[in-house]
Design a protein around this motif. Sequence first.
Motif, PDB file in Angstrom:
ATOM      1  N   ASP A 141      -0.279 -11.301  18.790  1.00 32.08           N
ATOM      2  CA  ASP A 141       0.933 -10.469  18.801  1.00 32.08           C
ATOM      3  C   ASP A 141       0.632  -8.976  18.780  1.00 32.08           C
ATOM      4  O   ASP A 141       1.560  -8.159  18.709  1.00 32.08           O
TER       5      ASP A 141
ATOM      6  N   SER B   1      -5.747   2.832   1.999  1.00 33.58           N
ATOM      7  CA  SER B   1      -5.194   1.502   2.263  1.00 33.58           C
ATOM      8  C   SER B   1      -3.884   1.616   3.023  1.00 33.58           C
ATOM      9  O   SER B   1      -3.632   0.885   3.994  1.00 33.58           O
ATOM     10  N   ALA B   2      -3.054   2.536   2.582  1.00 31.51           N
ATOM     11  CA  ALA B   2      -1.747   2.693   3.231  1.00 31.51           C
ATOM     12  C   ALA B   2      -1.923   3.123   4.681  1.00 31.51           C
ATOM     13  O   ALA B   2      -1.259   2.588   5.593  1.00 31.51           O
TER      14      ALA B   2
ATOM     15  N   ALA C 123      -3.219   0.079   6.676  1.00 27.84           N
ATOM     16  CA  ALA C 123      -2.203  -0.979   6.751  1.00 27.84           C
ATOM     17  C   ALA C 123      -1.057  -0.557   7.670  1.00 27.84           C
ATOM     18  O   ALA C 123      -0.549  -1.353   8.471  1.00 27.84           O
ATOM     19  N   ASN C 124      -0.634   0.684   7.567  1.00 30.81           N
ATOM     20  CA  ASN C 124       0.461   1.153   8.420  1.00 30.81           C
ATOM     21  C   ASN C 124       0.063   1.153   9.892  1.00 30.81           C
ATOM     22  O   ASN C 124       0.845   0.757  10.753  1.00 30.81           O
TER      23      ASN C 124
ATOM     24  N   ALA D 291       0.830  -1.202   0.000  1.00 28.34           N
ATOM     25  CA  ALA D 291       0.000   0.000   0.000  1.00 28.34           C
ATOM     26  C   ALA D 291       0.870   1.260   0.000  1.00 28.34           C
ATOM     27  O   ALA D 291       0.589   2.228  -0.720  1.00 28.34           O
TER      28      ALA D 291
ATOM     29  N   GLN E  66      -5.401 -14.620   2.561  1.00 27.93           N
ATOM     30  CA  GLN E  66      -4.422 -15.298   3.410  1.00 27.93           C
ATOM     31  C   GLN E  66      -4.778 -16.779   3.440  1.00 27.93           C
ATOM     32  O   GLN E  66      -5.821 -17.141   3.997  1.00 27.93           O
TER      33      GLN E  66
ATOM     34  N   ASN F  21       1.861  -4.380  15.040  1.00 27.21           N
ATOM     35  CA  ASN F  21       2.249  -5.784  14.817  1.00 27.21           C
ATOM     36  C   ASN F  21       1.050  -6.722  14.601  1.00 27.21           C
ATOM     37  O   ASN F  21       1.031  -7.865  15.059  1.00 27.21           O
ATOM     38  N   ALA F  22       0.039  -6.219  13.876  1.00 28.39           N
ATOM     39  CA  ALA F  22      -1.147  -7.043  13.618  1.00 28.39           C
ATOM     40  C   ALA F  22      -0.813  -8.166  12.640  1.00 28.39           C
ATOM     41  O   ALA F  22      -0.114  -7.957  11.651  1.00 28.39           O
ATOM     42  N   ASN F  23      -1.331  -9.327  12.951  1.00 25.04           N
ATOM     43  CA  ASN F  23      -1.223 -10.462  12.024  1.00 25.04           C
ATOM     44  C   ASN F  23      -2.572 -10.600  11.315  1.00 25.04           C
ATOM     45  O   ASN F  23      -3.503 -11.188  11.851  1.00 25.04           O
ATOM     46  N   ILE F  24      -2.674 -10.065  10.099  1.00 24.47           N
ATOM     47  CA  ILE F  24      -3.944 -10.010   9.381  1.00 24.47           C
ATOM     48  C   ILE F  24      -4.355 -11.405   8.916  1.00 24.47           C
ATOM     49  O   ILE F  24      -3.552 -12.111   8.315  1.00 24.47           O
ATOM     50  N   VAL F  25      -5.585 -11.789   9.214  1.00 22.28           N
ATOM     51  CA  VAL F  25      -6.062 -13.109   8.776  1.00 22.28           C
ATOM     52  C   VAL F  25      -7.119 -13.000   7.676  1.00 22.28           C
ATOM     53  O   VAL F  25      -7.405 -13.962   6.980  1.00 22.28           O
ATOM     54  N   HIS F  26      -7.718 -11.844   7.535  1.00 28.24           N
ATOM     55  CA  HIS F  26      -8.706 -11.643   6.473  1.00 28.24           C
ATOM     56  C   HIS F  26      -8.753 -10.152   6.172  1.00 28.24           C
ATOM     57  O   HIS F  26      -8.849  -9.327   7.081  1.00 28.24           O
ATOM     58  N   SER F  27      -8.666  -9.818   4.894  1.00 23.90           N
ATOM     59  CA  SER F  27      -8.789  -8.421   4.515  1.00 23.90           C
ATOM     60  C   SER F  27      -9.502  -8.358   3.185  1.00 23.90           C
ATOM     61  O   SER F  27      -9.195  -9.099   2.258  1.00 23.90           O
ATOM     62  N   ASP F  28     -10.488  -7.504   3.103  1.00 22.41           N
ATOM     63  CA  ASP F  28     -11.236  -7.367   1.864  1.00 22.41           C
ATOM     64  C   ASP F  28     -11.718  -5.926   1.790  1.00 22.41           C
ATOM     65  O   ASP F  28     -12.065  -5.326   2.808  1.00 22.41           O
ATOM     66  N   GLN F  29     -11.717  -5.376   0.621  1.00 27.55           N
ATOM     67  CA  GLN F  29     -12.175  -4.001   0.490  1.00 27.55           C
ATOM     68  C   GLN F  29     -12.932  -3.842  -0.816  1.00 27.55           C
ATOM     69  O   GLN F  29     -12.845  -4.683  -1.712  1.00 27.55           O
TER      70      GLN F  29
ATOM     71  N   TYR G 297       0.153  -2.366  11.075  1.00 23.95           N
ATOM     72  CA  TYR G 297       1.520  -2.902  11.105  1.00 23.95           C
ATOM     73  C   TYR G 297       2.299  -2.304  12.273  1.00 23.95           C
ATOM     74  O   TYR G 297       3.105  -2.999  12.917  1.00 23.95           O
TER      75      TYR G 297
END
Lengths: 283, 283, 283, 283
Positions: free
Chosen positions: B55, B17-18, B21-22, A21, A38, B28-36, B25
């Motif tokens: 985490d 999005s940036a 996402a930033n 991004a 994922q 320290n997110a561990n993304i398991v599902h993302s949709d837009q 991050y």
Amino acid sequence: MNTATLLISCPDRKGLSAAIANFLYTYNANIVHSDQHQDVTDDLFLMRVEWDLTDFTLDMAAFAPAFQPIADRFNMQWKVALTTRRPRMAIFVSKYDHCLVDLLHRHQSGELACDIPLVISNHEDCRAITEFYGVPYHVIPVNKDNKVQAEEAQRQLLQDNGIDLIVLARYMQVLSHDFTARYPQRVINIHHSFLPAFDGAKPYHRAFARGVKLIGATSHYVTEILDDGPIIEQDVIRISHRDDVEELVRKGRDLEKIVLSRAVKWHLENRVLVFANKTVIFA
Amino acid sequence: MNTATLLISCPDRKGLSAAIANFLYTYNANIVHSDQHQDVTDDLFLMRVEWDLTDFTLDMAAFAPAFQPIADRFNMQWKVALTTRRPRMAIFVSKYDHCLVDLLHRHQSGELACDIPLVISNHEDCRAITEFYGVPYHVIPVNKDNKVQAEEAQRQLLQDNGIDLIVLARYMQVLSHDFTARYPQRVINIHHSFLPAFDGAKPYHRAFARGVKLIGATSHYVTEILDDGPIIEQDVIRISHRDDVEELVRKGRDLEKIVLSRAVKWHLENRVLVFANKTVIFA
Amino acid sequence: MNTATLLISCPDRKGLSAAIANFLYTYNANIVHSDQHQDVTDDLFLMRVEWDLTDFTLDMAAFAPAFQPIADRFNMQWKVALTTRRPRMAIFVSKYDHCLVDLLHRHQSGELACDIPLVISNHEDCRAITEFYGVPYHVIPVNKDNKVQAEEAQRQLLQDNGIDLIVLARYMQVLSHDFTARYPQRVINIHHSFLPAFDGAKPYHRAFARGVKLIGATSHYVTEILDDGPIIEQDVIRISHRDDVEELVRKGRDLEKIVLSRAVKWHLENRVLVFANKTVIFA
Amino acid sequence: MNTATLLISCPDRKGLSAAIANFLYTYNANIVHSDQHQDVTDDLFLMRVEWDLTDFTLDMAAFAPAFQPIADRFNMQWKVALTTRRPRMAIFVSKYDHCLVDLLHRHQSGELACDIPLVISNHEDCRAITEFYGVPYHVIPVNKDNKVQAEEAQRQLLQDNGIDLIVLARYMQVLSHDFTARYPQRVINIHHSFLPAFDGAKPYHRAFARGVKLIGATSHYVTEILDDGPIIEQDVIRISHRDDVEELVRKGRDLEKIVLSRAVKWHLENRVLVFANKTVIFA
């Protein structure tokens, strides 16, 4: 709209979304479609992102060197596709013309974002309709004695025409692995059954004999093993005891056309990502 | 897995999005599902992102103040939901029990991530099966003279039980707008037709009279206008001249159960975003 | 309405329809449903005819001797069923309860024209819900050492209860051929795949691994060969790359319930005729 | 195979089946398809029976006088159709060519048992593909001032060509009732919605605005009231929030082709019976 589409596949790691991004935002991308997946089973990150190039400040000729450091950091497999660069598609056909006619008409209607420089067949039957749509038609007869030479002639035609994608629109010959290996994930076949049921020959006859209540069609990438490549699309239709084999064939034609055309369209729009002999469809 | 899910709706702008996402991050997110989804017609950006909290370094109690500056910058409507905070769902039912039984059994099977503190009905009929599943059953009779008092009693029960979501599982009374307005986008109804066809009363009878070849069911959020709220899910089933009204009712029951349960499940998993009287389903 | 239903299967010959229609008209039958199928491949005539018994002048106790001359003349296999004689159905179940619960609830709702004198299981798990519906629940544990004795105990229960039809509602034991041969075309199984794809064990796992785009369920009569009997009903549902195996299992449950219940309903209403390891469904 | 097909509609009475079966047996008919429907709501008997003419001892020229006494006795509406007498079908089209192309190709493939003596359009656009298939193409421009004269010219063409069936393949003009009344139950239209939802103009736009989750298409006989005639076939396809109106139009084209072609095929094969503004499909 002129867009670029980036397809990414790599091990899932934190910071991937942010890195991508940020990269796009740095160059002022106007994102029009973004989808990611994922995959927990294989620990993979798969993504498709498409952006309008109007305000994009990075020359696409310089995209690869600019993006490669990110790709390296995350160990990505990636490709970028531009709507200004239309893929070139060859259609292979034998005598059954329904999928061919369907693809030619969709192409003319603007549904398929590609050029079709040629149709290759082992029979004369489909020449008239192909030429009606302004597409050159090449007949290369195939028999058990000339297989190698026939494939060499086909290969030469594909090369001369700069072909990116081969669509087997009910082409009734099995291509050698040497041949298809030159086009990995770029040969799409339509099989007239709900795979893995009834792989191989005469699926409608076998479906009839088994007494199934639905028949199917499957579009997949061709791999070394017959009817075993990654499935792009499948669909089914209900049948009844009233339907004989000829009726199954007839009903199946509608399925074949729709399933194949969806797969071709998604491939051409860079919506298909292959992993673990499966596909993600970002549709 | 303990996760947080962020739902966002705002005008589409570069850098969205940036920014999101930033932010994720950073902690320290561990993304398991993302949709837009970029909705071109309404120039909207709609997003769902879910991450594993293992985490994640931001205390979720501090999420709102940390995220609000980004929300303000992009003029976002947003909410965050935690799997550790199970929504509390009330089911309203009259005499037809198929949707109720279906939801209770799915809940017991672990399909529906919620608590069900109570069932409210205007009849005694469904008491035994509700109590079998360990859910308290409250009867509040409704007639044309006691509508206001009945709704007040219902409202009190909902409030006492901290209800987040109301599911009308073939509840045969029309709730007042005053009542439903307290639960915006949190009252889900099942209508036994393919809306907008056959809105209002006796849809199966009217479908039979019109001679349609498919019947449908529609799950939607309740709004001020009857059967007009944002559609969450629809499905259909084929019928034939062999089917009389009773058979339509019977076939329709299977549709109603499946369509309603999908809508409820998606709502509970925070997969539904409403915009412009429509829904995005991030499934 | 009290009706009689006649099911006929025989070599196709001229005069069949006339002979049957005349026979029924002679005794003043009021036909409410009639359907027939000429199977060209196997040169068979298959028919279902149902009539209201109100005005019928032949005592049904005398039906067989009256009809047998016609049956002999055309070499018919036939049976006649009366709505006054409700079939007796046993359900076998293990731990997965969704098909059992679905059948019990449909039975209570009046969808299934049968009695259910008992449920047999190899586990205690489904006792409470079965007994809630007022059906006796018998546990007969099965392990690799007691298979013969277990089946003998089951057989005794079936015999004591005058069972006509056995429904395997996700019963996870393979019954011996000796056992099922006593109930030809009267043991209905639900297999959680679109047969003949993924016959045998763990079909959802294999569907996931193959990357199919639809999953299915199949209801069939049990024969000597595993998952090979005449198919009564099949259906499918679309899945996507978002769905892991657990989600396939969950989506599949809805398919299994619907497909099994349709097959059971059609069998109970005498709408199924078996020929050539296939079925005709007079629905 | 040369066959005759008899379609019957009359009040339901005892002895109907016997009378018809005896009549056919008297002349040694070899029945290849027979289906009937007792409609309880309207107390009607509806039947389709088709027989091989090879052994039939009654000259079909003498069928009407031979059968009329039975027809009179039961107050039947009836018709008999012969495969040797192919119906003559006219296709009306405007600019959208997908249904036209689909019908022409199916006809060439032998799917449609009819002759197509002409295509009538109010535009030149579809001339080339029509003439490719060897069908004469007539352009009759229509505007608000010449409607009467245009219809008169169309009517003359239909009469000169002995047309039995008119198919409106996305013909964008509303025909006058005077015009269609000459072809009762012989004008088939395709409407691009799931009727009765979104009858009238711009159904895809309205479906998009309403946020439905499925779009449909409906083929029906044209009657005096717009989009209200007896429905022959309907089908739907799933859409999502990703689909804009243009995508709905594109997906809808596949539906329209399939739904219209099924309706035309069934009509041509004499499988459709109209009653009470509905249809029975003997398929």
